[in-house]
Motif scaffolding. Structure first.
Motif, short mmCIF file in Angstrom:
data_model
loop_
_atom_site.label_atom_id
_atom_site.label_comp_id
_atom_site.label_asym_id
_atom_site.label_seq_id
_atom_site.Cartn_x
_atom_site.Cartn_y
_atom_site.Cartn_z
N VAL A 69 -6.51 11.93 -3.29
CA VAL A 69 -7.55 11.61 -2.31
C VAL A 69 -7.32 10.24 -1.69
CG1 VAL A 69 -10.03 11.24 -1.98
CG2 VAL A 69 -9.24 13.10 -3.44
N ILE A 70 -6.87 9.27 -2.50
CA ILE A 70 -6.59 7.93 -1.99
C ILE A 70 -5.20 7.84 -1.37
CG2 ILE A 70 -6.22 5.52 -2.69
CD1 ILE A 70 -8.38 5.88 -4.77
N GLY A 71 -4.23 8.51 -1.98
CA GLY A 71 -2.84 8.34 -1.58
C GLY A 71 -2.42 9.10 -0.34
N ILE A 72 -2.92 10.33 -0.15
CA ILE A 72 -2.47 11.14 0.98
C ILE A 72 -2.88 10.55 2.33
CG2 ILE A 72 -2.68 13.40 2.10
CD1 ILE A 72 -2.59 14.67 -0.64
N PRO A 73 -4.13 10.07 2.51
CA PRO A 73 -4.43 9.40 3.78
C PRO A 73 -3.51 8.20 4.06
CG PRO A 73 -6.46 9.90 2.63
CD PRO A 73 -5.34 10.20 1.68
N ALA A 74 -3.15 7.44 3.01
CA ALA A 74 -2.22 6.33 3.18
C ALA A 74 -0.84 6.83 3.57
CB ALA A 74 -2.15 5.50 1.90
N GLU A 75 -0.42 7.95 2.98
CA GLU A 75 0.86 8.56 3.31
C GLU A 75 0.91 8.96 4.79
OE1 GLU A 75 4.66 10.47 2.69
OE2 GLU A 75 3.55 9.00 1.52
N VAL A 76 -0.14 9.61 5.26
CA VAL A 76 -0.21 10.02 6.66
C VAL A 76 -0.24 8.80 7.58
CG1 VAL A 76 -1.65 11.20 8.39
CG2 VAL A 76 -1.34 12.22 6.12
N TYR A 77 -0.97 7.78 7.19
CA TYR A 77 -1.08 6.54 7.97
C TYR A 77 0.28 5.88 8.15
CZ TYR A 77 -3.08 2.02 9.44
OH TYR A 77 -3.41 0.89 10.14
N LEU A 123 -7.70 7.93 -14.23
CA LEU A 123 -8.87 7.07 -14.40
C LEU A 123 -8.77 5.81 -13.57
CD1 LEU A 123 -9.71 7.16 -18.22
CD2 LEU A 123 -11.35 7.49 -16.38
N TYR A 124 -7.57 5.25 -13.48
CA TYR A 124 -7.40 3.95 -12.84
C TYR A 124 -7.59 4.01 -11.32
CZ TYR A 124 -5.23 -0.43 -11.43
OH TYR A 124 -4.99 -1.65 -10.88
N ALA A 125 -7.12 5.09 -10.68
CA ALA A 125 -7.16 5.17 -9.22
C ALA A 125 -8.58 5.08 -8.64
CB ALA A 125 -6.47 6.45 -8.74
N PRO A 126 -9.54 5.90 -9.12
CA PRO A 126 -10.88 5.76 -8.57
C PRO A 126 -11.56 4.46 -8.98
CG PRO A 126 -10.87 7.35 -10.34
CD PRO A 126 -9.45 7.03 -10.05
N ALA A 127 -11.21 3.94 -10.17
CA ALA A 127 -11.76 2.65 -10.56
C ALA A 127 -11.29 1.57 -9.60
CB ALA A 127 -11.32 2.31 -11.99
N LEU A 128 -10.08 1.69 -9.14
CA LEU A 128 -9.54 0.77 -8.14
C LEU A 128 -10.33 0.88 -6.84
CD1 LEU A 128 -7.22 -1.10 -7.11
CD2 LEU A 128 -6.03 0.97 -6.44
N ALA A 129 -10.64 2.13 -6.43
CA ALA A 129 -11.41 2.33 -5.20
C ALA A 129 -12.78 1.69 -5.30
CB ALA A 129 -11.54 3.82 -4.92
N LEU A 130 -13.46 1.87 -6.44
CA LEU A 130 -14.80 1.32 -6.58
C LEU A 130 -14.77 -0.21 -6.64
CD1 LEU A 130 -17.77 2.04 -6.84
CD2 LEU A 130 -17.48 2.06 -9.31
N SER A 131 -13.80 -0.77 -7.38
CA SER A 131 -13.72 -2.22 -7.47
C SER A 131 -13.35 -2.85 -6.14
CB SER A 131 -12.68 -2.62 -8.54
OG SER A 131 -11.38 -2.27 -8.12
N ALA A 296 -1.18 -0.26 1.05
CA ALA A 296 -1.61 0.97 1.73
C ALA A 296 -2.64 1.74 0.92
CB ALA A 296 -0.40 1.85 2.02
N ASP A 297 -2.62 1.60 -0.40
CA ASP A 297 -3.59 2.30 -1.24
C ASP A 297 -5.02 1.84 -0.99
OD1 ASP A 297 -1.76 3.92 -2.77
OD2 ASP A 297 -1.09 2.06 -3.71
N GLN A 298 -5.17 0.70 -0.32
CA GLN A 298 -6.51 0.17 -0.06
C GLN A 298 -7.10 0.67 1.26
OE1 GLN A 298 -6.09 -4.12 -0.23
NE2 GLN A 298 -4.85 -4.00 -2.06
N LEU A 299 -6.32 1.46 2.02
CA LEU A 299 -6.76 1.88 3.35
C LEU A 299 -8.05 2.71 3.31
CD1 LEU A 299 -3.32 2.78 4.96
CD2 LEU A 299 -4.98 1.15 5.91
N THR A 396 -12.89 -9.35 -1.15
CA THR A 396 -13.45 -8.02 -1.36
C THR A 396 -12.43 -7.07 -1.96
OG1 THR A 396 -14.84 -8.36 0.56
CG2 THR A 396 -14.58 -6.09 -0.21
N LEU A 397 -11.23 -7.06 -1.37
CA LEU A 397 -10.22 -6.15 -1.86
C LEU A 397 -9.08 -6.87 -2.57
CD1 LEU A 397 -10.49 -4.18 1.36
CD2 LEU A 397 -10.46 -3.00 -0.79
N ASN A 398 -8.68 -8.02 -2.03
CA ASN A 398 -7.48 -8.66 -2.55
C ASN A 398 -7.68 -9.29 -3.92
OD1 ASN A 398 -6.21 -7.91 -0.23
ND2 ASN A 398 -6.48 -9.86 0.80
#
Length: 424
Positions: A69-77, A123-131, A296-299, A396-398
């Motif tokens: 869910v996080i990676g494919i939009p970044a791949e397309v971008y 587990l780590y990927a969505p935790a990254l999104a929320l943080s 790109a994972d932060q897009l 916020t993200l960095n």
């Protein structure tokens, strides 16, 4: 740029908490109803009497992780929509598995295939999104979701896992639809695809026989077929789901129903990538002078903050979709791990060989020096003191992600090389 860290609203947190409570409630319900998980058959295979629909949605939900869910939009971008063609060959492997592998498992009466050690990444990927969008730490996210996931898996067994997968699949669809509909509303349906086409994000893969080209017709066809065959012919998570139905014909029906669900969702995620690119294509946040994001994972999280942040509850809905993908994958892994631990403990040779082979391919690719060519990015409409990203500070993200920058490459299907910040 401000120094305040962006946070979700009360409505967003309420939606997130409700998602966790509903998932936990399903586990409690199946703990005290039906077979009450009193036998191994009930706990691991749901008594082999599950309806077809929830099994099909469960296959789809567990197949799609938050990493996708996080990676494919970044791949397309970054590289274009080529990845969508990968799913054209997806049914080939699924059909082969249904007639070659599935009969073997039904006849053998076993419920395990192999051991799994991948849930940490899920587990780590969505935790990254929320943080990335709130002041909630990664550990808080991992622990809270991990506890709820373990709770309903332990109490409700496979029945709880399957029905929560159905609930979480609905959240995944709702979240991705929210992103796409908002993007079409802001930019225009035809404009999204016009920009994608003119900027080479929409293209057809070549017939090149090159082994170093990122996407060709051949590697997409071969990879898609083999990957789906592997998942439906030798993946503990999927096989265990297919064995929860009472006979092989119903199992095949569930598998075939899951195919369009999977393909449709992946197409939606690719379209979300086009929407995100169309929004940022004249002011790329990766190369903008003020550098609002660093990977790109932060897009996707960044887009959720910037575009959906003005609508209370909407960012939370999208975050619930990401966490729904994570919960379904991790809960599926936990239940499958129970079966494997009980019946297949000591299968270490296959595990070691698999890890060695995967490591050889991964590190060999890195050592070869071959890097994919990123399509052009533009920052011509950005200014050094632009307020375009004023809603979000660099912290916020960095601040939460820079410390883990070396690990972000594991969060998606892409490996992002050094980006030239000069305007093409």
């Amino acid at each position: 740029m401000g120094s305040e860290k962006a946070v979700l609203s009360a409505a967003d947190y309420i939606l997130f908490i409700l998602m966790l409570l509903v998932s936990a409630g399903i586990g409690l319900y199946f703990k005290f109803s039906g077979g009450k998980q009193s036998t191994t058959n009930e706990f691991l295979l749901a008594g082999k009497n599950m309806p077809i629909l929830p099994v099909a949605f469960s296959i789809m939900a567990s197949f799609i992780s938050a990493v996708s869910v996080i990676g494919i939009p970044a791949e397309v971008y970054m590289f274009g929509i080529y990845v969508v063609y990968y799913y054209v060959s997806y049914p080939i492997g699924a059909v082969i598995a249904s007639y070659v592998c599935l009969p073997v498992f039904f006849k053998s009466g076993e419920c395990t295939v192999y051991e799994m050690l991948y849930m940490a990444v899920a587990l780590y990927a969505p935790a990254l999104a929320l943080s990335a969008v709130t002041n909630m730490s990664i550990w808080t996210s991992v622990i809270s979701v991990g506890v709820v996931c373990t709770f309903y898996c332990t109490l409700g067994g496979m029945k709880a896992v399957l029905w929560t997968d159905l609930f979480q699949a609905m959240l995944m669809f709702i979240g991705i639809f929210a992103i796409i509909i908002k993007g079409f509303s802001d930019i225009g349906f035809s404009e999204v695809f016009r920009i994608g086409y003119e900027e080479d994000r929409i293209a057809i893969p070549t017939l090149s026989p090159s082994l170093t080209e990122r996407y060709t017709v051949w590697n997409l066809l071969i990879q898609g077929s083999i990957f789906s065959l592997m998942n439906f012919g030798a993946n503990q998570i999927q096989i265990q789901r297919l064995l929860t139905l009472k006979n092989i014909s119903r199992s095949r029906m569930a598998l075939y129903l899951s195919i369009p669900l999977n393909v449709f969702f992946y197409i939606l995620v690719c379209v979300a990538g086009l929407v995100i690119y169309a929004h940022f294509y004249k002011c790329d946040p990766l190369t903008a002078p003020n550098k609002p994001i660093s990977a790109a994972d932060q897009l996707l999280p960044f887009y959720i903050i910037k575009v959906l942040g003005g609508f209370p509850g909407l960012p939370g809905l999208c975050i619930c979709g990401v966490f729904g993908a994570m919960l379904s994958t991790v809960s599926s892994g936990l239940n499958s791990l129970s079966a494997v631990t009980m019946q297949d403990l000591g299968a270490l040779i296959g595990l070691v060989l698999g890890l060695c082979t995967t490591g050889w391919i991964t590190f060999g690719t890195l050592a070869s020096g071959v890097r994919p060519k990123i399509l052009p990015l533009s920052s011509e409409n950005c200014q050094a003191n632009s307020t375009l990203f004023s809603q979000i500070s660099s912290s916020t993200l960095n601040s939460t992600l820079m410390a883990m920058l070396p690990e972000t490459s594991t969060l998606s299907t892409i490996s992002v090389p050094q980006i030239n910040t000069e305007t093409p």
